[in-house]
Design a protein around this motif. Structure first.
Motif, short mmCIF file in Angstrom:
data_model
loop_
_atom_site.label_atom_id
_atom_site.label_comp_id
_atom_site.label_asym_id
_atom_site.label_seq_id
_atom_site.Cartn_x
_atom_site.Cartn_y
_atom_site.Cartn_z
N LEU A 121 62.03 24.14 59.87
CA LEU A 121 60.69 24.52 59.44
C LEU A 121 59.68 24.25 60.56
O LEU A 121 59.92 23.42 61.44
N VAL A 209 64.75 23.59 52.64
CA VAL A 209 64.56 24.19 53.97
C VAL A 209 64.82 25.69 53.92
O VAL A 209 64.06 26.48 54.48
N THR A 215 57.62 20.35 51.94
CA THR A 215 57.75 18.98 51.44
C THR A 215 58.62 18.95 50.19
O THR A 215 58.47 19.78 49.29
N ALA A 230 66.72 16.30 56.77
CA ALA A 230 65.28 16.48 56.62
C ALA A 230 64.58 16.28 57.96
O ALA A 230 63.69 17.05 58.35
N LEU A 235 61.41 18.71 57.55
CA LEU A 235 61.05 18.68 56.14
C LEU A 235 60.44 17.32 55.81
O LEU A 235 61.05 16.28 56.10
#
Length: 250
Positions: A121, A209, A215, A230, A235
């Motif tokens: 991301l 994701v 979040t 993460a 994330l």
């Protein structure tokens, strides 16, 4: 279409009913792809969210049509019509076995597919813990099925800013998250936070994701692999530690 078939509801001695659980098949272009044990409600959302969170499609724009079919006591199927190229790619990593209501990775025909490649991301500002706490409280007030059955169901919500876009419930934690992600995608609104009442294993991080949600906030401590993924994929990952305190892991 949202259904809870009375045939699947089991009465108990004090007049309450137990949470329903039925076989639900997700088919792509008319071909069987995966079968789950799930709560028969918001199944169109479930199929769309599953397709997005498993990287079968990139978003709701890739879903040409959705059709739900009831098969009596045998269960329910939801068919998604998608592009042929996406369909053939999905078939290559097809799930061969039935997934239980508590399983997010059951039956993958390749261990390598369990940790599929993710596109990281773009880093997003993390919401304040006070905001996440407010979202958890708001979600609890919207858990209508949990109230009807007196517990036994997981819940997940998708949020945009300070607003909850949708709350979805299911006996399976992965199913609840997929339903919420599908509802968010179908709403056409941007989703920047997903919260869930469940613990967090690596597959929930992968789902967030893949759905391009910045979040993820969960109810319990995540696994080490969930935190690793993460962090690698930018994330924001929070745990509210059963409502007692917040920890930010990435």
């Amino acid at each position: 279409m949202s259904i809870v078939d009375p045939e699947w509801q089991t009465p108990i001695n004090d007049g309450r009913k137990l949470p329903p659980e039925v076989p639900v098949a997700v088919t792509l272009n008319g071909e069987g792809f995966a079968v789950f044990m799930a709560t028969p409600r918001d199944l169109e959302d479930f199929a769309v969210g599953f397709a997005i969170s498993e990287s079968i499609v990139s978003g709701i724009k890739d879903v040409q049509s959705i059709a739900l079919h009831e098969h009596g006591e045998e269960g329910i199927s939801v068919n998604l019509e998608i592009d042929d190229e996406q369909f053939f790619t999905a078939v290559k990593r097809k799930r061969l076995l039935t997934g239980t209501s508590g399983c997010g990775l059951c039956g993958l025909d390749s261990i390598r597919a369990a940790l599929r490649a993710l596109t990281p991301l773009s880093p997003q500002p993390a919401p304040k813990t006070e905001s996440i706490s407010a979202m958890f409280e708001a979600m609890q007030s919207k858990q209508t099925l949990n109230d009807i059955y007196g517990g036994g169901l997981h819940a997940a919500a998708v949020c945009c800013g300070e607003n909850i876009l949708a709350v979805r419930e299911d006996i399976g934690r992965h199913n609840a998250m997929d339903k919420a992600l599908g509802a968010g995608a179908r709403s056409g609104e941007p989703v920047d936070l997903v919260i869930t009442t469940s613990r967090c294993s690596s597959d929930l991080v992968q789902k967030a994701v893949s759905a391009r949600v910045g979040t993820l906030a969960v109810m319990a401590t995540p696994s080490d692999l969930a935190v690793k993924l993460a962090r690698e994929n930018c994330l924001n990952l929070f745990s509210c530690n059963r409502g007692y305190s917040f920890t930010r892991y990435s």
